[in-house]
Write an enzyme that holds these catalytic residues in place. Structure first.
Site, PDB file in Angstrom:
ATOM      1  N   CYS A 101       0.848  -1.182   0.000  1.00  0.00           N
ATOM      2  CA  CYS A 101       0.000   0.000   0.000  1.00  0.00           C
ATOM      3  C   CYS A 101       0.892   1.243   0.000  1.00  0.00           C
ATOM      4  O   CYS A 101       1.661   1.449   0.927  1.00  0.00           O
ATOM      5  CB  CYS A 101      -0.875  -0.014   1.255  1.00  0.00           C
ATOM      6  SG  CYS A 101      -1.784   1.523   1.499  1.00  0.00           S
ATOM      7  N   CYS A 105      -3.681   7.270  -1.824  1.00  0.00           N
ATOM      8  CA  CYS A 105      -5.010   7.317  -2.450  1.00  0.00           C
ATOM      9  C   CYS A 105      -6.039   8.034  -1.598  1.00  0.00           C
ATOM     10  O   CYS A 105      -6.936   8.695  -2.120  1.00  0.00           O
ATOM     11  CB  CYS A 105      -5.519   5.906  -2.728  1.00  0.00           C
ATOM     12  SG  CYS A 105      -4.426   4.954  -3.775  1.00  0.00           S
ATOM     13  N   THR A 192      -4.072   5.196   7.319  1.00  0.00           N
ATOM     14  CA  THR A 192      -3.070   4.766   6.356  1.00  0.00           C
ATOM     15  C   THR A 192      -2.108   5.903   6.020  1.00  0.00           C
ATOM     16  O   THR A 192      -2.526   6.950   5.541  1.00  0.00           O
ATOM     17  CB  THR A 192      -3.783   4.299   5.080  1.00  0.00           C
ATOM     18  OG1 THR A 192      -4.695   3.274   5.429  1.00  0.00           O
ATOM     19  CG2 THR A 192      -2.798   3.793   4.062  1.00  0.00           C
ATOM     20  N   GLU A 257       0.037   1.937   9.124  1.00  0.00           N
ATOM     21  CA  GLU A 257      -1.252   2.233   9.737  1.00  0.00           C
ATOM     22  C   GLU A 257      -1.005   2.758  11.134  1.00  0.00           C
ATOM     23  O   GLU A 257      -0.192   2.206  11.865  1.00  0.00           O
ATOM     24  CB  GLU A 257      -2.121   0.963   9.827  1.00  0.00           C
ATOM     25  CG  GLU A 257      -2.404   0.286   8.502  1.00  0.00           C
ATOM     26  CD  GLU A 257      -3.399   1.039   7.620  1.00  0.00           C
ATOM     27  OE1 GLU A 257      -4.172   1.846   8.164  1.00  0.00           O
ATOM     28  OE2 GLU A 257      -3.398   0.817   6.391  1.00  0.00           O
ATOM     29  N   HIS A 292     -13.048   5.634  -2.955  1.00  0.00           N
ATOM     30  CA  HIS A 292     -12.007   4.884  -2.268  1.00  0.00           C
ATOM     31  C   HIS A 292     -12.166   3.375  -2.460  1.00  0.00           C
ATOM     32  O   HIS A 292     -11.169   2.652  -2.511  1.00  0.00           O
ATOM     33  CB  HIS A 292     -12.013   5.255  -0.784  1.00  0.00           C
ATOM     34  CG  HIS A 292     -10.702   5.001  -0.124  1.00  0.00           C
ATOM     35  ND1 HIS A 292      -9.491   5.292  -0.717  1.00  0.00           N
ATOM     36  CD2 HIS A 292     -10.389   4.468   1.085  1.00  0.00           C
ATOM     37  CE1 HIS A 292      -8.502   4.952   0.095  1.00  0.00           C
ATOM     38  NE2 HIS A 292      -9.017   4.439   1.190  1.00  0.00           N
ATOM     39  N   TYR A 296      -9.319   0.343  -4.640  1.00  0.00           N
ATOM     40  CA  TYR A 296      -8.718  -0.946  -4.308  1.00  0.00           C
ATOM     41  C   TYR A 296      -8.246  -1.711  -5.542  1.00  0.00           C
ATOM     42  O   TYR A 296      -7.699  -2.813  -5.431  1.00  0.00           O
ATOM     43  CB  TYR A 296      -9.649  -1.760  -3.399  1.00  0.00           C
ATOM     44  CG  TYR A 296      -9.441  -1.304  -1.977  1.00  0.00           C
ATOM     45  CD1 TYR A 296      -9.956  -0.087  -1.546  1.00  0.00           C
ATOM     46  CD2 TYR A 296      -8.644  -2.016  -1.097  1.00  0.00           C
ATOM     47  CE1 TYR A 296      -9.704   0.395  -0.276  1.00  0.00           C
ATOM     48  CE2 TYR A 296      -8.391  -1.544   0.177  1.00  0.00           C
ATOM     49  CZ  TYR A 296      -8.924  -0.346   0.579  1.00  0.00           C
ATOM     50  OH  TYR A 296      -8.649   0.125   1.839  1.00  0.00           O
ATOM     51  N   CYS A 298      -5.740  -0.991  -6.836  1.00  0.00           N
ATOM     52  CA  CYS A 298      -4.298  -1.112  -6.558  1.00  0.00           C
ATOM     53  C   CYS A 298      -3.925  -2.543  -6.227  1.00  0.00           C
ATOM     54  O   CYS A 298      -2.813  -2.978  -6.502  1.00  0.00           O
ATOM     55  CB  CYS A 298      -3.880  -0.192  -5.429  1.00  0.00           C
ATOM     56  SG  CYS A 298      -4.562  -0.677  -3.825  1.00  0.00           S
ATOM     57  N   GLU A 446      -6.358  -5.312   5.109  1.00  0.00           N
ATOM     58  CA  GLU A 446      -6.769  -3.973   4.710  1.00  0.00           C
ATOM     59  C   GLU A 446      -7.710  -4.054   3.491  1.00  0.00           C
ATOM     60  O   GLU A 446      -8.612  -3.220   3.343  1.00  0.00           O
ATOM     61  CB  GLU A 446      -5.533  -3.125   4.370  1.00  0.00           C
ATOM     62  CG  GLU A 446      -5.860  -1.670   4.106  1.00  0.00           C
ATOM     63  CD  GLU A 446      -4.860  -1.045   3.139  1.00  0.00           C
ATOM     64  OE1 GLU A 446      -3.649  -1.259   3.303  1.00  0.00           O
ATOM     65  OE2 GLU A 446      -5.320  -0.365   2.191  1.00  0.00           O
TER      66      GLU A 446
END
Lengths: 485, 485, 485, 485
Positions: A101, A105, A192, A257, A292, A296, A298, A446
């Site tokens: 991650c 974003c 995050t 996190e 959002h 994901y 990603c 996550e």
């Protein structure tokens, strides 16, 4: 924030130094996160978003109408569907490059959601949030900062709303109002990349009731603002970063996190973008989560890494041509591309909002995220299947480096004779990293809970599923006249 | 073909009359398919593609560069990604309106694939197939015909290629060549809507070897050409169309599959679009199947009907608010939109070919189809779950109409008291139709095997999955230097 | 009932003649079901339970303590775990032999449940139901009858209990009481094999409230009792039995479901086994459904047929050695044996009740049934995958027999050259029969809803899942002291 | 081994002291594993097998015909099906008590498999392995030792058999033969609990060819035998045992996996149970893996802990009554009991071998293991779903204990107000431990690869699936005469 534009990843890393944040990790205060070996990989991942903008500028930058220059896409407001799609393509690419991650974003999605929501608040309530936000965005674009979005409250007893919690701080709220601005109190969990950000935007986490005015606060603060404490989450295998490079699996990159605690931190008026308009909280939450959840995508980039790693270990073991091995790689690809396709479709089907900014398709965005919550776990299982049991029984890098056991391991951990044992160990540690270890956190858990837990997507899908329209289709074909039922 | 442009569905139906086709169904020759109650619903479904063009012309027509007029989208060559996407949107809409296979996609996909392939053959082999094809398309657009694509050979022993079959006719091939054209022999199985078409385009079904020149034939024939026999497939519950309207489940619409036997049928030179260029057969098959696999987005339209039917029966039973019922509808929606999204993404990611026509993303197209092969079955299971056991134990319409048993059934088959028993029966028969009955054929089994059986998609995914690129991503993150392995 | 013991399947079939039942099917009264071609296959399936008792008596008979003779296992009260397991083994065997629902389980499960429940009612309420039931069982064993259990009410509006339905007959209830017995009114839906039975036992379908005394009736009636009407369910492809033998897929065997309407039918006192003891209805439902849910092990026998059919068509197509084909057969076997194993475990873990009869494990019985609701559908999908598209596009048997089209089909529908075309057609029709056609009803939809719809199993699993015990296990390992939370 | 019978877990732990094993862990030699904090939890888990024998002796001991006394069930040869089932029940119980792999099954399964295989070798080859083995078992029972089975070779290039590896040591083999016995060389990977054992039995890992005589060696060695080196596997989060108790998740128990390297270790003749009889290696592997695959029933015990933990966190969060939460717990239970039931059925269907020992059903044993490879991962996903994101973002125990951050965490990490924050942290760490951390290794990855990777089970299922029998069932129902095809 330093008064200059950040260009490279290296610039970015330097920009984080000397901020004197109050950061805690494993029981100790961290004076300089940049130099902390457990935190550094997460900073490297964020830095990659800067370097990509230089390497692939069509993908990772966009022309800003506010500055008249190309700006990092993470700071850009998308005003057509193509630009929304390009966010996804950039995200997949960064997932491929970092295997984790990269944390930027949430700010992009927050800015894009707020852009249209502030416009609509102003239109109805004659406020001036939108102009303030534009000014803020322009500044951010100019300096090329990282913005962290802070939405998820700690929530306390989940069966109760904010105003009925035993402790009122379970949801972030305004603790004091002055002429210059407001003070806020509470905590945001699962934040995050927050310590790697320059600015934070706080937002409410759910639809508020009319009497929950103090909880309806949106505003920006510098990460180093007074009254903020960060406690970094303790994650699977994070201390491997203190050991050897092989052991880490992915030594360069990780996610981050933290829990952020706000003890009467101040937001000046010009950085407040919502203040008490409870009736707009649902719209904000829905638009932000729509963006959002589709982000994901990603994970399909991380999935590419996992597929590559699984194919590599099969190759090193000498079984890459077995039909069941090939078939498992096909299955992983099928699943991984399903994540990608649902995200792309959500972005492509964006619609214009009254502000001119585009908003992705909410139904498909939720479909994308819900698929991610299942698919990544199945991908991990398949990758572990291809890896073989050595994935979890392999001796440590230290044993491999040791004079006593090193030669034995060199000999016995070898797969195909033409592949160095160390390469085999490295690829196994990467798979461990992604499926059990430090980056499993981002790839799996996550993926499950980020941007809302699975049930949150199902509730949104339920709201969007247009049952009445579909019932009419069915009744027509069944020959049921409307008056009949 | 009649010498006039077909406009409405009704025009279309009339255009099929009097063609004196050699059609067999259930052991008897069918003189006029239009009037045969078992065949008529499939003709109605095709007719819907005409009416939609009138009702929603943005969706179902496009501006043709060949005729300078708007033409039915099923006859249009897409020259940008948006147009490829619009094919999918039209397909979903027709699925919603008919609840079955409307049969016109195969022609659209064949024309679009042939457009670029003939261009590339000509470029390399100095043939003139592309110009011929353009001429043919222009004629088709002018008359607004239906074109059936005939690809799937009967194949005989699947472990053997065309040239090694005991009977050479197991794959369609040229049986005689004359100055005017060629004669073809063989059979094509599973031919969707062929009897409802005006023209057929025959195409090879697999990559041919250099010595299989006679099998490398692409050309067009009118459906009524001499030497062609059609034997209609016998399908689940097809004879319900001979019984009551409720009993049929979906009395108006159905699909159609037939076996076409070619006994030295003739194709004149100007309608030949490939003749012996075996090295282009793989390209044709891949492009056609890419288009056609993504066309299975239509099943999301049928899925909308099934979701609507499932929600309706839950409503009629009085359980529409139970959490497990809502959750199953959410799951169906999630799955259904996944089909849609993967198709849309495949279409959106279309790339231009050297002919100027666009070709959808091959990897995502195969992902879409593969998902369809699983998702529709799970949708059917969920719909049956929501329907309750009465789905398969409900007495017949005749019993409901009978004076002896009618009143008993009126009383005992009632669900919620304010819903007519007949409505409940009708919606159950529709669900039966879609999950076990006549349209289950198209929704389920054709979803599995149409445009290639599941393994065919997996082979294509394997070809496209770029393992080497992904292995490099993984090796880089694992710290494996290229020279090392 | 004829006054003689039924021995063979043929005896059984004769025993059904001349009963003058009021049976309706497709709008007409059926005078003699035995001779009705649509109904006969279901009678043949039941007859198989008689012949198996002669062929494999260890499996299909048991020593009765009531008659001192071996009796058909379907009429036997199991008094040890081994006998409960043997019920399952017999069920799988009959599934293998018939490829359908042989309909005799419901009576077996009803007798076994009632045996212990009547014992417990008597113990608490000083009634004499248990002795009556034993007397009844002894008679049934002596004559070797078929008993149908009638539990599922039509239910009307599912959001309302029996006593609040607009029409009180939505649940079967006592309409009149006399010194000699009771009269009952209402209807039972989805009654498996009821017309093929000699006796019916009616039972309440859910836990009743204290004021629903009239609904708490259990008793036996001969199938031919006055006041009973049967309306046979209309099912997928049932009329294929009127066509050719190939077309039927499985010409010999099928299931049977009917709606039974009771219009003041009489039950004499000596055949009443519960009368108003509402507090025991939950126990009866739970015990009956426990037995009956585990009885779905029979589907593993049908699954064996489906696996065999799928393997055969792969063989006929010449692809039986392809790795993906083998793998799908392995997957089908894995799934099929999972059904079997969960059933066997439920039976093996039976516990003795106070009556001496054994009761299977309720948790595992529900696990078995719930797995059946998913697994059979996945099996069907895999079988259709292996079958190929011809499964739903194949011309009719009449076309195959026709002089005009027969030779063409003989030629073009052939797979491997050494396999007769007719054999290939037959096996495809069998797969169609099991996955879309007449026996798909029993293999799929009845697997879903029989013995309670999926949610009913989930509710039972929830009741049995012992969360508190498991929470204690977890807390202990987590180091949480009881007092702490 | 000390010359006394080990009774308690504490006795067992003492028995391991002072053995001067050559053990390496994380680059250092471990002088006394018992005192090493990373290794001790695995020793505690094994110790639990001793204490259970005292606490629940019916479950965990059996009457030995060899010693005439009750012995630990892990050392007992099962001579009826009930005893095979009891192994499974004991395994589930130990899974519940330890939440991890207690490591003693492999020895039990090895002894039970060897018992029948040595009998059959002797019968055919007139050797005396069986008598030797019985003598060995009697000794083991008398002293109550732990036996580790060592089967899995490191395998090198998996595309090549033992005799064609570049390095002959990739499979363990005899390096020298003397009058007194044999010397062995090679390595065994993934050796569960080996350092915690008293004895090792080495066995070949696959079907050997006639010319691979030197690889066909079965024999016993004390763990402390000369020439043996142990390198402990490095696993996810294993160093958490060096940190706080909360942090470990399950501080008391863990599994253990090591690589064992044999450098000319000696096995005397009386401890050799196979020596060159290559034709019996397949039988040994199949029988051992049949027992061992069914032993994965233990995971249902660990699953009980995971369900309990998931229910507890839902409770602590105040959402335990939400329908979707309940449903996920039901799903976990369904899956978990499916593991249990398939194992129980495999054990219950045991058959006697010619030695008198019972062998579990091989098909169902493979079904059980294959289900475990999927189910545990889905269980983990569901548990993480119920846990919420805090699972991976929660600060460390050290931060919770710290004066600076402790009070903040006490306040903000609280869920329901009446539950101590620490309890919530503890249960989350347990779920992390089971799904990402130290015991995820045993619950997930070992479930995948232990006793053979998934494909190994599929191969066994393929061998056992009796296609021909099933094809006959299908052909009979389809009306296909044998002579026809």
């Amino acid at each position: 924030m330093k008064d200059r534009k950040i260009l490279t990843g290296e610039d970015y890393i330097q920009s984080l130094r000397g901020r004197k944040l109050k950061v805690f990790l494993m029981g100790e205060q961290v004076n300089e996160p940049v130099d902390h070996p457990v935190m550094r990989p997460s900073i490297n991942a964020m830095a990659r978003t800067y370097d990509l903008a230089l390497e692939e500028s069509d993908l990772a930058t966009a022309m800003s109408p506010f500055t008249g220059e190309r700006v990092n896409r993470f700071l850009h407001i998308a005003t057509n569907a193509e630009e929304v799609v390009l966010q996804n393509k950039m995200q997949r690419r960064l997932g491929q490059l970092t295997g984790t991650c990269f944390q930027r974003c949430v700010g992009m999605d927050a800015l894009n959601a707020l852009y249209s929501v502030t416009y609509e608040i102003d239109a109805q309530r004659h406020t001036s949030y939108h102009a303030r936000l534009k000014e803020f965005i322009q500044q951010m674009q100019y300096h090329n900062t990282v913005i962290g979005g802070a939405m998820t409250d700690v929530k306390g007893d989940r069966s109760k709303p904010p105003s009925q919690q035993a402790d009122p701080d379970m949801y972030l709220h305004i603790s004091k109002r002055t002429k210059e601005g407001v003070y806020i109190r509470g905590a945001k969990a699962h934040q995050t990349g927050c310590i790697n950000s320059h600015w934070l935007i706080v937002m409410p986490t759910l639809r508020l009731q009319p009497d929950e005015v103090d909880y309806a606060i949106v505003g920006a603060l510098p990460v180093e603002a007074e009254g903020i404490t960060y406690v970094v989450g303790r994650q699977s295998c994070d201390t491997r970063s203190l050991e050897g490079e092989i052991e880490a699996g992915n030594a360069e990159f990780s996610g981050q996190e933290a829990l952020i605690i706000f003890e009467d931190a101040f937001i000046p008026n010009n950085l407040i973008f919502m203040n008490g308009e409870t009736e707009f909280t649902a719209m904000l939450v829905e638009r932000f989560t729509a963006f959002h959840r589709r982000s994901y995508v990603c994970k399909s980039g991380v999935g590419d890494v996992l597929i590559g790693a699984a194919a590599t270990i099969a190759d090193y073991n000498g079984v890459e041509k077995a039909s069941h091995i090939r078939d498992k790689l096909v299955e992983m690809t099928l699943l991984n591309e399903t994540i990608y396709a649902t995200g792309i479709a959500a972005s492509y089907q964006s619609q214009v909002t009254s502000s001119g900014a585009y908003l992705c398709d909410e139904l498909l965005a939720n479909v994308c995220k819900q698929q991610v919550t299942r698919i990544t776990y199945e991908m991990a299982r398949l990758a572990q299947d291809l890896a073989g049991g050595l994935l979890v029984t392999m001796p440590s890098e230290a044993d491999y480096r040791s004079v006593e056991t090193g030669p034995m391991l060199e000999k016995y951990l070898r797969g195909r004779e033409d592949v160095p044992t160390e390469s085999r160990m490295r690829i196994l540690r990467l798979i461990e990293n992604l499926t059990l270890g430090r980056n499993a956190v981002g790839y799996l858990t996550e993926s499950l809970h980020g941007a809302g837990s699975p049930q949150a997507q199902r509730i949104q899908i339920q709201r969007q599923m247009q049952l009445e329209f579909k019932q009419q289709l069915a009744k027509k074909l069944a020959g049921i006249e409307e008056s009949r039922s």
